[in-house]
Write an enzyme that holds these catalytic residues in place. Structure first.
Site, PDB file in Angstrom:
ATOM      1  CB  CYS A 112      11.065  67.191  32.957  1.00  0.00           C
ATOM      2  SG  CYS A 112      12.682  66.641  32.449  1.00  0.00           S
TER       3      CYS A 112
ATOM      4  CB  CYS B 209      14.812  69.645  32.197  1.00  0.00           C
ATOM      5  SG  CYS B 209      13.814  69.390  33.658  1.00  0.00           S
TER       6      CYS B 209
ATOM      7  CE  LYS C 161      17.139  74.369  31.780  1.00  0.00           C
ATOM      8  NZ  LYS C 161      17.106  74.118  33.228  1.00  0.00           N
TER       9      LYS C 161
ATOM     10  CE1 TYR D  47      15.515  75.767  36.906  1.00  0.00           C
ATOM     11  CE2 TYR D  47      14.498  76.257  39.014  1.00  0.00           C
ATOM     12  CZ  TYR D  47      14.555  75.501  37.863  1.00  0.00           C
ATOM     13  OH  TYR D  47      13.658  74.488  37.651  1.00  0.00           O
TER      14      TYR D  47
ATOM     15  CD  GLU E 194      18.173  77.322  34.002  1.00  0.00           C
ATOM     16  OE1 GLU E 194      18.882  76.506  34.571  1.00  0.00           O
ATOM     17  OE2 GLU E 194      16.996  77.061  33.646  1.00  0.00           O
TER      18      GLU E 194
ATOM     19  CG  HIS F 285      47.787  69.876  34.785  1.00  0.00           C
ATOM     20  ND1 HIS F 285      47.422  71.111  35.275  1.00  0.00           N
ATOM     21  CD2 HIS F 285      48.808  70.089  33.914  1.00  0.00           C
ATOM     22  CE1 HIS F 285      48.195  72.038  34.726  1.00  0.00           C
ATOM     23  NE2 HIS F 285      49.035  71.448  33.896  1.00  0.00           N
TER      24      HIS F 285
ATOM     25  CD  GLU G 292      44.843  71.443  37.252  1.00  0.00           C
ATOM     26  OE1 GLU G 292      45.788  70.855  37.802  1.00  0.00           O
ATOM     27  OE2 GLU G 292      44.904  71.871  36.088  1.00  0.00           O
TER      28      GLU G 292
HETATM   29  C1  LIG Z   1      11.468  76.159  32.369  1.00  0.00           C
HETATM   30  C2  LIG Z   1      11.787  75.053  33.344  1.00  0.00           C
HETATM   31  C3  LIG Z   1      13.063  74.538  33.384  1.00  0.00           C
HETATM   32  C4  LIG Z   1      13.372  73.509  34.268  1.00  0.00           C
HETATM   33  N1  LIG Z   1      14.639  73.022  34.277  1.00  0.00           N
HETATM   34  C5  LIG Z   1      14.960  72.013  35.109  1.00  0.00           C
HETATM   35  C6  LIG Z   1      16.278  71.463  35.097  1.00  0.00           C
HETATM   36  O1  LIG Z   1      17.151  71.911  34.355  1.00  0.00           O
HETATM   37  N2  LIG Z   1      16.544  70.419  35.930  1.00  0.00           N
HETATM   38  C7  LIG Z   1      15.590  69.900  36.776  1.00  0.00           C
HETATM   39  O2  LIG Z   1      15.878  68.945  37.490  1.00  0.00           O
HETATM   40  N3  LIG Z   1      14.323  70.418  36.810  1.00  0.00           N
HETATM   41  C8  LIG Z   1      14.005  71.456  35.995  1.00  0.00           C
HETATM   42  N4  LIG Z   1      12.735  71.964  36.004  1.00  0.00           N
HETATM   43  C9  LIG Z   1      11.760  71.424  37.002  1.00  0.00           C
HETATM   44  C10 LIG Z   1      11.159  70.114  36.520  1.00  0.00           C
HETATM   45  O3  LIG Z   1      10.600  70.277  35.237  1.00  0.00           O
HETATM   46  C11 LIG Z   1      10.097  69.655  37.512  1.00  0.00           C
HETATM   47  O4  LIG Z   1      10.667  69.591  38.795  1.00  0.00           O
HETATM   48  C12 LIG Z   1       9.527  68.284  37.161  1.00  0.00           C
HETATM   49  O5  LIG Z   1       8.979  68.279  35.880  1.00  0.00           O
HETATM   50  C13 LIG Z   1       8.484  67.875  38.206  1.00  0.00           C
HETATM   51  O6  LIG Z   1       7.885  66.670  37.838  1.00  0.00           O
HETATM   52  P1  LIG Z   1       6.407  66.347  38.322  1.00  0.00           P
HETATM   53  O7  LIG Z   1       6.147  64.928  37.918  1.00  0.00           O
HETATM   54  O8  LIG Z   1       6.238  66.708  39.726  1.00  0.00           O
HETATM   55  O9  LIG Z   1       5.457  67.339  37.510  1.00  0.00           O
HETATM   56  P2  LIG Z   1       5.338  67.699  35.984  1.00  0.00           P
HETATM   57  O10 LIG Z   1       6.523  67.260  35.206  1.00  0.00           O
HETATM   58  O11 LIG Z   1       4.959  69.127  35.938  1.00  0.00           O
HETATM   59  O12 LIG Z   1       4.129  66.807  35.486  1.00  0.00           O
HETATM   60  C14 LIG Z   1       2.828  67.017  35.933  1.00  0.00           C
HETATM   61  C15 LIG Z   1       1.881  66.609  34.821  1.00  0.00           C
HETATM   62  O13 LIG Z   1       0.556  66.534  35.338  1.00  0.00           O
HETATM   63  C16 LIG Z   1      -0.338  67.011  34.354  1.00  0.00           C
HETATM   64  N5  LIG Z   1      -1.571  67.389  35.052  1.00  0.00           N
HETATM   65  C17 LIG Z   1      -1.742  68.420  35.905  1.00  0.00           C
HETATM   66  N6  LIG Z   1      -2.989  68.401  36.419  1.00  0.00           N
HETATM   67  C18 LIG Z   1      -3.615  67.321  35.870  1.00  0.00           C
HETATM   68  C19 LIG Z   1      -4.894  66.752  36.017  1.00  0.00           C
HETATM   69  N7  LIG Z   1      -5.794  67.263  36.860  1.00  0.00           N
HETATM   70  N8  LIG Z   1      -5.219  65.646  35.292  1.00  0.00           N
HETATM   71  C20 LIG Z   1      -4.304  65.097  34.442  1.00  0.00           C
HETATM   72  N9  LIG Z   1      -3.063  65.592  34.278  1.00  0.00           N
HETATM   73  C21 LIG Z   1      -2.719  66.686  34.992  1.00  0.00           C
HETATM   74  C22 LIG Z   1       0.399  68.153  33.694  1.00  0.00           C
HETATM   75  O14 LIG Z   1      -0.093  68.411  32.393  1.00  0.00           O
HETATM   76  C23 LIG Z   1       1.829  67.600  33.669  1.00  0.00           C
HETATM   77  O15 LIG Z   1       2.124  66.935  32.462  1.00  0.00           O
HETATM   78  C24 LIG Z   1      12.369  72.989  35.122  1.00  0.00           C
HETATM   79  C25 LIG Z   1      11.071  73.507  35.089  1.00  0.00           C
HETATM   80  C26 LIG Z   1      10.784  74.531  34.213  1.00  0.00           C
HETATM   81  C27 LIG Z   1       9.389  75.090  34.182  1.00  0.00           C
END
Ligand SMILES: Cc1cc2nc3c(=O)[nH]c(=O)nc-3n(C[C@H](O)[C@H](O)[C@H](O)COP(=O)(O)OP(=O)(O)OC[C@H]3O[C@@H](n4cnc5c(N)ncnc54)[C@H](O)[C@@H]3O)c2cc1C
Length: 451
Positions: free
Chosen positions: A42, A47, A50, A177, A181, A434, A439
């Site tokens: 994110c 997010c 972007k 999406y 985007e 309005h 609205e």
């Molecule tokens: C281009 C793009 C745009 C997006 N736009 C939106 C939006 O507008 N609104 C919205 O709500 N969501 C959006 N999302 C989705 C959102 O980013 C994810 O849903 C969210 O980040 C999920 O959080 P998470 O904690 O599950 O995983 P992540 O945020 O992906 O975090 C996982 C972390 O784990 C780390 N990791 C992975 N494996 C290991 C390991 N073995 N050891 C240590 N670290 C590890 C990774 O490096 C990463 O930092 C977007 C995603 C993308 C790709």
């Protein structure tokens, strides 16, 4: 048995960070390993960057509108390196805040990849092992690029924020999406954009009328959207990337961006070896409380492939802490989650599409499509869509779909009413604000379709 930690979190993204901080605030001893940058997808490559690019790209149209409103302005070129440097500085600032908030809460951080060694042991990249009473897998997902000749030449959303220069001409492949985007963002920044999607319409799964509306607007804005089309092969030539397509339309691009879905980050994590069931896509299977079949191992966020959005990952992380560290078993709520697609025009949506609602029983559909005052005055042809899907029997609003500038902001508020169970009559007795676009949501009198 004594453990090094009460909780060890793998992954410093939206879900992992929230769970680690909340658990530490209860007095638990918490460790967290992140292999890339704190804040996760994110903050670092999703997010946040972007949305900043959405803002940057919106200025080209705003400049035209300003002229139509009497301002004497001319847009110079867009300076990508200047924007990118500012973006990188902002992401580093946010990453620092995430890191310091975790440390302030008492979470011990490890900048390392972690894998599971046994149900209570995590192994860091340097071989160090840490034991924990509970392990939370919050490793998120990554872009998926299918195999085809020349796949090694493409970029994904991970690379787009780091380009040295903006391409003059780009092919975006995908209809979800993220693909849509970036098509709009890059189009707004002056890049010549072609978008291929193999299906019949972009934004699969969303309300069909809204999908058609957005696709039409994207084409009107200059995106060369080709549906039912896919890439066959890509060759690197001196002129650029030569793309051979299924529709016989071959062309050369400066870059090809694949946004064809994401896969959960479970490869090599050690889950399968421990017997934790994964689905066919590699997502961790969890119960309603985010617990896997191994009682000490939980998983939240995109790695579970439930609803892959930041606020959902955060809620799942918080519900996990309520359940495990506060003695208050809590299921994350996946019903009526509002969301936005930051295309131009923007799309805000909550609840059921017209098609999904109709499958459940008789409905009434209220919809209005019109030229909004602000851009109409500027001579733009864009139209907004305001749509309510209502259950004919209970009168409850089952879905709300808005295609308009600022739709993401509007749907957050409509989402509260719909989550509370608002009926069409509740919308109707709310006085209009309005003159606004929204609205229309409280003034639509007769259904456009029933049944
Ligand atoms: C281009 C793009 C745009 C997006 N736009 C939106 C939006 O507008 N609104 C919205 O709500 N969501 C959006 N999302 C989705 C959102 O980013 C994810 O849903 C969210 O980040 C999920 O959080 P998470 O904690 O599950 O995983 P992540 O945020 O992906 O975090 C996982 C972390 O784990 C780390 N990791 C992975 N494996 C290991 C390991 N073995 N050891 C240590 N670290 C590890 C990774 O490096 C990463 O930092 C977007 C995603 C993308 C790709």
């Amino acid at each position: 048995m004594s453990f090094d930690y009460d909780l060890f979190v793998i992954g410093g993204g939206s879900g992992g960070v929230r769970a680690a901080r909340l658990a530490a605030e209860t007095g638990a001893r918490v460790g967290l390993a992140e292999e890339y940058r704190m804040g996760g997808t994110c903050v670092i490559r999703g997010c946040v960057p972007k949305k900043l690019m959405v803002f940057a790209s919106g200025f080209s149209g705003a400049m035209d509108d300003a002229r139509a409103y009497g301002w004497d302005v001319t847009a110079g070129g867009f300076d990508w390196p200047r924007f990118r440097a500012k973006l990188e500085a902002e992401l580093s600032r946010l990453e620092g805040i995430y890191r310091s908030n975790l440390q302030k809460a008492g979470v011990e951080l490890f900048d390392a990849r972690a894998t599971l060694a046994d149900p209570h042991t995590v192994r860091l990249a340097d071989g160090t092992e840490k034991t924990a009473k509970h392990i939370l897998v919050a490793t998120g997902g990554r872009p998926f690029v299918p195999e085809f000749p020349g796949a090694e030449h493409v970029i994904t959303s991970n690379e787009i924020f780091k380009l040295d220069a903006l391409p003059g001409k780009i092919l975006i492949v995908g209809g979800g999406y993220i693909a849509c985007e970036f098509a709009c963002i890059l189009n707004g920044l002056g890049v010549e954009v072609t978008q291929y999607y193999r299906g019949a319409q972009i934004l699969r799964g969303f309300d069909e009328e809204a999908r058609g509306h957005i696709a039409g607007a994207m084409c009107d804005n200059g995106i060369d959207l080709r549906l039912g089309t896919n890439v066959q092969r890509i060759e690197k030539t001196e002129a650029g990337l030569w793309v051979t397509s299924t529709d016989g339309h071959d062309a050369v691009y400066d870059a090809v961006l694949y946004a064809t879905g994401r896969v959960p980050n479970t490869e090599g994590l050690g889950l399968a070896e421990l017997g934790v069931p994964l689905n066919g896509n590699g997502a961790v299977l969890v119960d309603d409380y985010s617990q896997t079949t191994i009682p000490s191992i939980y998983a939240v966020g995109d790695v579970t492939d439930r609803i892959n959005l930041t606020p959902v990952a955060i809620r799942e992380g918080a519900a996990f802490v309520e359940t495990v560290f506060k003695g208050n078993p809590t299921k994350p709520d996946h019903e009526l989650v509002p969301g936005a697609v930051f295309t131009q025009p923007e799309f805000g949506t909550v609840g059921l599409s017209e098609e999904a609602a109709r499958e459940q029983g008789p409905i009434e559909v209220y919809a209005a499509s019109f030229r909004p005052m602000q851009t109409g005055f500027a001579g733009r042809e864009d139209r907004v869509l305001m749509k309510l899907v209502v259950c004919a029997e209970t009168r409850r609003v089952l879905g709300c779909h808005i295609v308009a500038d600022g739709a993401g902001e509007m749907i957050q508020l409509a989402g509260i009413a719909i989550k509370m169970g608002a009926t069409k009559e509740d919308f109707d007795r709310t006085v209009a604000v309005h003159p606004t676009m929204a609205e229309e949501l409280v003034t639509m009198k007769a259904p456009v379709r029933t049944g």
